[in-house]
Structures are given as structure tokens and as C-alpha cells.
Design a protein around this motif. Structure first.
Motif, mmCIF file in Angstrom:
data_model
loop_
_atom_site.group_PDB
_atom_site.id
_atom_site.type_symbol
_atom_site.label_atom_id
_atom_site.label_comp_id
_atom_site.label_asym_id
_atom_site.label_seq_id
_atom_site.Cartn_x
_atom_site.Cartn_y
_atom_site.Cartn_z
ATOM 1 N N TYR A 242 66.406 -5.984 -18.058
ATOM 2 C CA TYR A 242 65.831 -6.460 -16.789
ATOM 3 C C TYR A 242 65.421 -5.296 -15.892
ATOM 4 O O TYR A 242 65.336 -5.433 -14.672
ATOM 5 C CB TYR A 242 66.820 -7.375 -16.048
ATOM 6 N N VAL A 252 63.722 -14.059 -20.027
ATOM 7 C CA VAL A 252 64.287 -15.388 -19.810
ATOM 8 C C VAL A 252 64.142 -16.246 -21.065
ATOM 9 O O VAL A 252 65.083 -16.956 -21.462
ATOM 10 C CB VAL A 252 63.623 -16.077 -18.594
ATOM 11 N N SER A 270 74.133 -13.411 -23.033
ATOM 12 C CA SER A 270 73.004 -14.090 -22.395
ATOM 13 C C SER A 270 73.350 -14.533 -20.978
ATOM 14 O O SER A 270 72.531 -14.418 -20.054
ATOM 15 C CB SER A 270 72.583 -15.299 -23.237
ATOM 16 N N LEU A 274 71.550 -13.213 -17.661
ATOM 17 C CA LEU A 274 70.947 -14.102 -16.670
ATOM 18 C C LEU A 274 71.439 -13.755 -15.267
ATOM 19 O O LEU A 274 70.641 -13.659 -14.319
ATOM 20 C CB LEU A 274 71.297 -15.557 -17.009
ATOM 21 N N SER A 277 70.050 -10.229 -14.284
ATOM 22 C CA SER A 277 68.587 -10.143 -14.175
ATOM 23 C C SER A 277 68.084 -10.627 -12.826
ATOM 24 O O SER A 277 66.985 -10.249 -12.398
ATOM 25 C CB SER A 277 67.936 -10.953 -15.297
ATOM 26 N N CYS A 278 68.863 -11.439 -12.147
ATOM 27 C CA CYS A 278 68.438 -11.946 -10.842
ATOM 28 C C CYS A 278 68.294 -10.832 -9.811
ATOM 29 O O CYS A 278 67.676 -11.037 -8.758
ATOM 30 C CB CYS A 278 69.427 -13.005 -10.350
ATOM 31 N N TYR A 286 61.917 -17.695 -12.836
ATOM 32 C CA TYR A 286 62.797 -18.681 -13.462
ATOM 33 C C TYR A 286 62.276 -20.108 -13.337
ATOM 34 O O TYR A 286 62.756 -21.006 -14.039
ATOM 35 C CB TYR A 286 64.190 -18.610 -12.839
ATOM 36 N N LEU A 293 67.254 -23.873 -18.556
ATOM 37 C CA LEU A 293 68.383 -23.108 -18.032
ATOM 38 C C LEU A 293 69.484 -24.033 -17.521
ATOM 39 O O LEU A 293 70.673 -23.813 -17.781
ATOM 40 C CB LEU A 293 67.921 -22.185 -16.900
ATOM 41 N N ALA A 316 76.603 -16.772 -13.651
ATOM 42 C CA ALA A 316 75.168 -16.888 -13.868
ATOM 43 C C ALA A 316 74.558 -17.946 -12.957
ATOM 44 O O ALA A 316 73.475 -17.743 -12.372
ATOM 45 C CB ALA A 316 74.891 -17.226 -15.340
ATOM 46 N N LEU A 320 71.677 -17.347 -10.092
ATOM 47 C CA LEU A 320 70.404 -18.069 -10.168
ATOM 48 C C LEU A 320 70.137 -18.845 -8.877
ATOM 49 O O LEU A 320 69.011 -18.823 -8.345
ATOM 50 C CB LEU A 320 70.437 -19.025 -11.369
#
Length: 970
Positions: A242, A252, A270, A274, A277-278, A286, A293, A316, A320
């Protein structure tokens, strides 16, 4: 001048004599001192550098590179470096065997002080063109990566000017890399590269070369000297995935694909990707994938068997939601996600038949609410009214209580985000729900209702206060349950902070009848506890404390109850801050009336009834600044000393005055007090008084200022103790107790003098008549006492004292005689006390030394010894120090699984058996498997549930030893 490097024969020597490489330091010395010029040395070896045989050219380049490595990094001029750089660049076209020395040598050049990055253009282009990175050995590939990294460190702007060619070279070099050490370096390097140099049209190529490693599937080899773990690689790979917003869509899609796989590490990696990566990708990234998701997260967040996956799913989800909240005003993604979460989990709550099902759903909602201010408002507005209705219609009292806890948790999040005004209409209904709960006489309802009320006290309206007070005061008067009493007092305290006038009139002046407190003996102790608790609130302090002190001064026969309540309340740091205690002492003079009361009561009362008075004085003085402490000592010391000389029970007052002093406080009476303390410690017939005397000696020595003050007190101590008769058998146990406190005081202040006193204790261990006293002294040294030698009493504390104690104890124990059958248990118990508090890092590094001691301890019928030994053994099993002793250890552990005197011993022995099966190689365990399975069967029927649970776990793991699919090397 006979050295070969002065002559053209140097080239011949390099080709034929391997020992010539050992003379390189001498060559460098001659170059630096000016006896020979570097250019001349290179000319003398030119024949080997240009020899027709690659083998000889390799030797020449290796010699040249090692020569450069030995030179100081500031020796070469820029012109010399440019010349050598061109030479090394040309060598890149040479035979493959020459390349390793070229790469290593150029890396040396780049570390030279006068190196100019402009020299690297030709070398880099030639290296990319001529050298196939993945055809090289591991170290040579590493050197290529290091050259690229060094260039980026030296001049990032120059690297940017090289454009996509530089990036393409990196992609080509790393593509296909498999060595974990090189990969770890690359994964740590790539984010720096990607954040510095624009990759232009190479986004897809760069992501492909990175993502091919996701998720990391790697097991380190057992004989690898530099172990790189899978977790190391996974943690380093994540930031590469990321690193750029341009990677968003591909990343993603990939993590959704891996999240839906059956591989556990793929799911965990994963979920972590996630969440992380935000921090880089935009919220819009996303949006197109929310359905997939949401479905994947909901599945994993409800995983019933894997806590790690469940926790990673919550993290996660939180990340998100927080990311999508940033675009809540411009995009529908946030609203869509929150709506889906509410629908799914409201349904789960409605269908829940157990508390665990209810909590599982509410945890998702709490995670969502905690993620952002926007999500907190949406979840609160929806769920608080829903929970109020849920409470009214649900018949299960456990689920009703769970709903109370949930709204309390939700309100805590509302306070965290400071959005009370946005959800005021909803949260203001929670106190009414609490009132409904506490109106139920059931204990669980009352405790949960009051605990929730305490959390939401800021939204409690005045019209509900009377109803709560009626119930609370009823509890104070009639309940005998300590838990309900405790939460009731805490609830009144919370209400008082919000509505002090109402509580003053309804409780202090009303139900508790402060003005007529001692005349009404009904539930006096409970009312005292409540009032002294309320006295910590500023609006109540003056009224309550003044009346309390009047009662103490009046010497009522119930005064001890007043002192007890005041002492217990003022010991609660959550209510009485240091500043509050100082204020009370300054404004109302707390210590004087307590001392006067103690002086009156000591001759006629038992010490059990007075202990709270001593504690109250100690805690109060501990809170005061040094100057106030000094004033109190000046006022009372003479009187207390006179009373101590007449009756040593008064020493308890002296100890409570002097133990809590600041290190800065010093009095000329310290030597007299130390002398008196030593006399009392050795001669008093009262066990409590003797212990307190030892404690005061320890405090005085620990706090004494370094230099003359400490030396003076220490000299007084040694003189007093040297006068003691060594042949007085009655005195020896008391001396050993004192030695324990002295050792503790000195090691805490970091003084090496502790060794002298510890040696006195250790050398007593082999003596049967005193071994138990000696082991007790070791226990005192290793035990943390919150009321003695702690920071609360302003004592010096060393964070490394446990390590020092272990090392010193080990060396001293080597010098004493072997224990006899009479002293063996105390000998092992002393070891157990030390080992139980020694940091695990130290234990692991000394595993072979201490393991025989632990194994010996397993046959003794002493609960404390067994628990300590088993606890340490459990820590050490991973380092496998008992591998050669399994035949001895396993039967002893099995015997302890049936130890009737202690459930904890049975549990810990089963835990050790589980750890052994989970750690040792299958080949070592198989010979014992069948016997262990049979021997563990009785534990499955143990009368204690916790033992049965551990027995199932241990037996299941032993059953799997040697099972198909098990790693035989594990």
C-alpha cells in the motif's frame, strides 16, 4: 623495501600465493604512510587484472576490492574515485566469476567520503544491462540491492532524474528473488524508493513484482544462522503493498481474493493489509468493493475458533469505517457500509439466545462506533432506543444485563468523540433504563444498573436523583453483600459530583444524619464508609471532615470505626488524589487528632483495632511535600520516642511517621531512631512490631542521601549489629529477618553492599535449625510489597534488582555446602523465590544451570515450591533444556496432576505437559505417548472445572503427537 607490492612481481604473487591476501593490511599501512603510492600498487598488479584466465582476473579483482575495503573512507580523492569507478564499470562486462568482487568493490567506493553520485550513471546502466541479478549468488544479489539503496540515500534527486529507467532496473533486479534475507531487505527498501521516485507507467509492473509474494508462505530452516521468520517478512511486505495510492484497486482486489481463501495466514495477512492500507488509499478506492469486503469481514469477525482472525477483523473494520467517514459528506459508501453493519447486527442481536451471541454482535457495533465521530453518532442514535426496547421485551435477565453493559460502552465512545450534544436525545434516556434495572432487587440487575449509571452520570437529570437515592440508601441500610455495598457507595459518589446540592440534603444531612451520626448506631460503619467517600468531593469536604474529626477528638468508643472508614476511603487513589490529601491536612489538621487518639488507645486496645490509624497517618504523610513532613516530625518525634522507650508497641506510631518520608527529609534524630529500630527488631516479643522495625531500618537506609548521610547511618547499623552475640540461638531468626530487609533496601538503591548481607543469609541455608528462616529472608527480598520499599513511600527502586539478585545469588550458592535431606526443601524454596521473579530472558540464557534445580523441586510436598518451580519450568520448555531429562520429568509432572492439596499445582503441571507436547520433536515424544495418554485420563474427571479444561487441552495435544500431517521436526 623488499615487500612484493613494491615490485611488478605482485601480480604473480596474487595468482600463485593465497597468503598474499593476509598481507593487505600491511600494504594499506604503506600506502597511508606514503611508502608506496596506490597507483604504483595497481600498476604492479595490472598483469593479474588483465590476465587471459578468468580465474586469475577474479583473484586480482578480489585483491583490489579487499585493498579498497581496508583504506580509510576519506583517503581517496574524487578524481581517484572517478578513475576507479570507470575501471569497475568496465569490469562488469567481464567473466561472471569476476562480478562478485566488482559489486563488493563498487559498494566500498560508494561509501567513500569523496564519492560523487554522478560517477554511478555508467555503472548503474552497465550493471542493469550486463549483470543478471537473479543469476548471482545470494550475497552478490544483496550487494546489487545495497548499491541501489546507497545511491538513493546519497542523492534522491539524482535518482529521480534517472526516471523510469532506474525503477525498471530495480524491478528487473528483484524479480524472482527467493532468499528471505534479501527479501526482507527489499521489503524494507521499496517503500522508501516508491515514496521518493516516481514510477510513472510502471505501476502495474511494480505491483506485480511485489504482490507475487503475498501472502508470505515461508518456514525458516532450523540451521539458518540468521533466522528470518515468516512474520518478519509479512510485516515488511505490507507497507510495500500500500505504498502508493495507485496500487489501491489492485491491492483491494488481491486482498479480497486471499481473504476468501482457506489458508489461515492468508486471511490474517489480508485483514492486516486492509487495516493498514487505509492509511494510504483514498476512501473512494474501497467504494466499488464494499459488498465483497462487508461479506468477508462479517464472516471472519464471527469466527468462533480463531481469536487472532477475529481481532484482526475488528481492526480492519475499524480502519475501513474511519477511512470512509472522511468522505461521508460526498460519497454514499460510508452510509451504505454503516447501514449494512446495522442491519446484520441488529438481526443477530434479535436472534441471540446467549450472552456470547449478543456480545459478539454488539462488539461489531462498538468497533464501528469507535472508528469515527460520524459512525459513533449514527450507531448511538439507532442503538440506544433499540436497546431500551430490547430490555423491556426480553425475558432473559442475562441478555437484559448485557444490554445495559452495551449502552454503557456506547456512551463511553460518545464521550471519547465528544458528540454528546449530537446524541443528547438518545443518551439522556439511559439513566431511566438504569433506574428500571436497579428497581429489580436481583443482585446482577442492581450491580449492572448502578455501574452503567456511574458511566452515564453526566446525563442524569435531577428529577431521577431522589428515586436513585432511595434505592441506594436502602442498600446501605439493609444489604449485607459487599459487592452491592461497594457499587452503591460508588454510585452515590458519582451522583454527588453531578448534583452535589441534592446529595448534600438528601444523603449527608438527610439519610446519613451527619449532624447526629454517633447517636444513631444503625448501620454506622456503612454510613461512615459512604460519608468518608463523599468527603473527597470539594463541595462535601469541609462539612464531613470537620464532623469526622470532632468525633475522633471526642474519643467515642466507636471512634475506631470512624478511623477505619476514613483510612479505607483515603487509601483509594481514584477518589483521594495526593492534592486532595494535602488540602485536607493543611485545612483541617488530620494527623494531630489521629495521633492523639492512638496515644490514648494503644495501652488498652488490641493492635487489630488500631491498624487503620497507623495506615491513615502513613498514607497522609506520604502525600505531603517534604517541608510539611519535616514540620510534623519536629512536632511529634520527641513525644513518640519517649513513649517507645517505655513500651515498644508505640514503635508502630514511629514507623508510620518515618517510613513514608521523602528522600530529601533528614533529621538529626535519624541515628537515634535507627538505633532504636535495631533494638526493637531484635528484642521485641511482638511479631508485628519487630517486622515494622525491620521495615523502618530498610527505609532509612534506602532513602539516605548518597555520601556522608548514608555512611553515617550504615556505620551506626554495623556497630549495633556487630555487638550482637553470634551464639544466641533465639536471636538468629530475628537477625535473618533483618538481613532480608537490609538486603532488599540496599539492592533497591543500587548499592553493592547488599552482597555482604545476602551472603550472611545464604551461608545459613545449610544449617537445619535456620534454613527455614533463611529461605523466608529470600522471599522477603524477592517479594514486591506495595506498602513497603515502594515508590509510594518515596523509596529508591532499581528496575534491574531482580537480575542482580539472580546473578549474585547464583554465585553465592555455588560456594555453600550441598543441602542435606533436612535442608533440601528450604534450599530449593530459596531458589524458587529467586527464579519466580527473574526475567524470562535471564532464565532462558541460564536454562541449563537452573533446570536440574527445578526438576528436583517437583518431588517435594510444598505448594509454594511446586507452583514456583512449575511456573518457571513452563517458561523454559521452549528452549528445551529438559530434552535429555524427559524420562525423569514426565512421571513427576504426571504425579503432580493428581496433587490433591492445590488445584493450581494440578493446572500448572498439565500446562507443562501441554507445552512439552507442543514444543519437542515428535521423535522424542513418541516413546512416552501411550503412557502419558493413559496417565492423563483421571484428570479428565477432576472435581475442578479449570483442571478438567486444562487436562482436555493437554491430552488432546499428546494424542496428536505423531498424527498424520504433523510436522515431525516440531
Amino acid at each position: 623495501m623488499d615487500s612484493v607490492w613494491f615490485k611488478p612481481e605482485l601480480a604473480e604473487a596474487i595468482m600463485k600465493d593465497n597468503d598474499i591476501f593476509e598481507q593487505i593490511p600491511s600494504v594499506v599501512t604503506d600506502i597511508i604512510t606514503g611508502h608506496v603510492d596506490l597507483t604504483q600498487v595497481v600498476e604492479n598488479m595490472s598483469a593479474v587484472l588483465t590476465h587471459k584466465e578468468p580465474e586469475n582476473r577474479e583473484k586480482g579483482m578480489r585483491y583490489y576490492t579487499q585493498l579498497l575495503q581496508e583504506l580509510p573512507n576519506n583517503y581517496l580523492t574524487e578524481m581517484q574515485i572517478r578513475f576507479i569507478s570507470k575501471f569497475y564499470t568496465d569490469r562488469l562486462k567481464d567473466h561472471h566469476s569476476v562480478i562478485p568482487s566488482v559489486l563488493a568493490g563498487y559498494l566500498v567506493l560508494m561509501n567513500m567520503k569523496n564519492y560523487n553520485v554522478s560517477h554511478s550513471a555508467d555503472f548503474l546502466a552497465t550493471m542493469y544491462r550486463e549483470v543478471s541479478c537473479q543469476s548471482q549468488l545470494r550475497q552478490d544479489r544483496y550487494n546489487i540491492y545495497m548499491i541501489i539503496n546507497k545511491l538513493l540515500d546519497l542523492d534522491a534527486e539524482y535518482c529521480k532524474s534517472l526516471g523510469s529507467d532506474f525503477v525498471y532496473g530495480v524491478i528487473s533486479a528483484m524479480e524472482g528473488e527467493r532468499d528471505p534475507r534479501n527479501l526482507l531487505f527489499l521489503f524494507n527498501f521499496l517503500p522508501k524508493l516508491l515514496h521518493t521516485v516516481s514510477i510513472g507507467h510502471l505501476v502495474d509492473e511494480m505491483f506485480d513484482v511485489i504482490s507475487c509474494y503475498f501472502p508470505i508462505d515461508f518456514t525458516p530452516t532450523a540451521n539458518d544462522p540468521v533466522t528470518v521468520t515468516r512474520d518478519d517478512l509479512a510485516a515488511a511486505l505490507g507497507p510495500c503493498m500500500y505504498a502508493l495510492p495507485e496500487f489501491g484497486e489492485q491491492c483491494v482486489v488481491l486482498l479480497i481474493e486471499k481473504l476468501d481463501s482457506n489458508l489461515r495466514v492468508a486471511k490474517i495477512d489480508s485483514l492486516r493489509l486492509l487495516a493498514d492500507s487505509c492509511s494510504t488509499f483514498t476512501g473512494a478506492t474501497y467504494g466499488p468493493f464494499l459488498k465483497a469486503l462487508g461479506s468477508s469481514l462479517n464472516r471472519e469477525i464471527n469466527n468462533k475458533s480463531d481469536d487472532e482472525i477475529r481481532m484482526a477483523s475488528h481492526k480492519a473494520l475499524s480502519a475501513l469505517v474511519a477511512k470512509l467517514a472522511t468522505i461521508a459528506n460526498t460519497d454514499q459508501s460510508f452510509e451504505t457500509l454503516i447501514k449494512n453493519i446495522l442491519i446484520v447486527n441488529q438481526k443477530a442481536i434479535a436472534e441471540a439466545t446467549t450472552v456470547s451471541q449478543f456480545v459478539q454482535a454488539t462488539k461489531v457495533l462498538l468497533t464501528t462506533a469507535n472508528a469515527s465521530k460520524e459512525s459513533c453518532v449514527v450507531i448511538t442514535r439507532c442503538m440506544v432506543p433499540a436497546m431500551i426496547s430490547y430490555y423491556e421485551f426480553k425475558t432473559s435477565h442475562r441478555l437484559q444485563i448485557a444490554s445495559l453493559d452495551f449502552v454503557g460502552d456506547l456512551y463511553d465512545i460518545v464521550k471519547h468523540w465528544e458528540v454528546e450534544d449530537l446524541v443528547k436525545a438518545q443518551v439522556s434516556e439511559i439513566p431511566q433504563l438504569c433506574l428500571t434495572a436497579v428497581s429489580n432487587p436481583g443482585k446482577d440487575f442492581q450491580i449492572s444498573g448502578f455501574k452503567t449509571l456511574i458511566r452515564v452520570k453526566n446525563v442524569l437529570k435531577s428529577d431521577l436523583v431522589l428515586a436513585f437515592v432511595e434505592i441506594l440508601i436502602h442498600n446501605i441500610h439493609h444489604s449485607q453483600d459487599t459487592e452491592i455495598l461497594g457499587v452503591s457507595v460508588e454510585a452515590i459518589h458519582a451522583i454527588a459530583r453531578k448534583h452535589p446540592e441534592l446529595i448534600m440534603s438528601l444523603v449527608v444531612k438527610g439519610k446519613c444524619n451527619l449532624d447526629n451520626l454517633m447517636q444513631d448506631k444503625t448501620d454506622l460503619q456503612k454510613r461512615l464508609h459512604l460519608l468518608t467517600n463523599l468527603a473527597s468531593i470539594d463541595e462535601f469536604t469541609k462539612v464531613i471532615i470537620e464532623d469526622i474529626l470532632k468525633i475522633i477528638t471526642a474519643y467515642d468508643k466507636e471512634t475506631n470505626l470512624v478511623v477505619e472508614a476514613l483510612s479505607e476511603s483515603m487509601s483509594m487513589a481514584s477518589f483521594y488524589t495526593t492534592e486532595k490529601v494535602v488540602q485536607i491536612e493543611s485545612d483541617h489538621g488530620l494527623i494531630d487528632p489521629i495521633l492523639t487518639w492512638l496515644f490514648k488507645e494503644i495501652p488498652t486496645s488490641s493492635q487489630d483495632t488500631l491498624v487503620h490509624g497507623y495506615t491513615l497517618i502513613s498514607n497522609t504523610i506520604s502525600s505531603l511535600p517534604p517541608e510539611k513532613q519535616q514540620n510534623i516530625l519536629s512536632k511529634h518525634t520527641s513525644q513518640v520516642l519517649e513513649k517507645c522507650k517505655a513500651n515498644d508497641v508505640y514503635f508502630l506510631v514511629l514507623e508510620s511517621l518515618y517510613s513514608p518520608l521523602h528522600q530529601k527529609v533528614y533529621s538529626t534524630s535519624f541515628e537515634e531512631i535507627l538505633t532504636l529500630s535495631l533494638k526493637v527488631a531484635l528484642n521485641s516479643e511482638n511479631d508485628l512490631v519487630r517486622t515494622k522495625a525491620c521495615v523502618l531500618v530498610a527505609h532509612l537506609l534506602n532513602k539516605a542521601e548518597h555520601g556522608q548521610q548514608f555512611e553515617l547511618l550504615y556505620e551506626v547499623l554495623k556497630n549495633q549489629l556487630s555487638a550482637c552475640s553470634r551464639h544466641d540461638e533465639a536471636l538468629c531468626p530475628r537477625l535473618l529477618l533483618l538481613y532480608g530487609w537490609l538486603t532488599k533496601a540496599l539492592i533497591f538503591r543500587g548499592s553493592d553492599m547488599f552482597v555482604f548481607w545476602l551472603h550472611k543469609i545464604v551461608r545459613t541455608l545449610p544449617k537445619a535449625e535456620y534454613s527455614k528462616n533463611a529461605s523466608e529472608s529470600i522471599r522477603i527480598i524477592m517479594t514486591d510489597f506495595p506498602e513497603y520499599l515502594s515508590s509510594k513511600q518515596h523509596c529508591r527502586t532499581s528496575i534491574l534488582y531482580k537480575q542482580r539478585m539472580f546473578e549474585t545469588f547464583c554465585s553465592l550458592m555455588e560456594k555453600i555446602d550441598e543441602p542435606t535431606s533436612e535442608t533440601k526443601e528450604d534450599y530449593l524454596l530459596s531458589w524458587a523465590y529467586v527464579l519466580a521473579k527473574t526475567p524470562s530472558v535471564i532464565l532462558n540464557s541460564n536454562a541449563n544451570k537452573i533446570t536440574p534445580i527445578l526438576i528436583d523441586a517437583l518431588v517435594h510436598d510444598n505448594k509454594d515450591l511446586l507452583l514456583s518451580a512449575l511456573d518457571v519450568l513452563c517458561q523454559l520448555i521452549k528452549s528445551q533444556p529438559i530434552a535429555e531429562s524427559l524420562q525423569t520429568v514426565l512421571p513427576r509432572l504426571i504425579n503432580l496432576t493428581k496433587y490433591v492439596k492445590s488445584m493450581d499445582v494440578r493446572i500448572k503441571s498439565l500446562e507443562c505437559l501441554y507445552n512439552i507436547a507442543n514444543t519437542f520433536r515428535t521423535s522424542l515424544l513418541l516413546p512416552f505417548k501411550q503412557d502419558i495418554l493413559l496417565d492423563l485420563a483421571p484428570s479428565l474427571d477432576d472435581k475442578k472445572r479449570l483442571v478438567r479444561n486444562m487436562a482436555v487441552r493437554a491430552r488432546t495435544r499428546w494424542f496428536l503427537v505423531g498424527a498424520p500431517g504433523e510436522d515431525k521436526n516440531n
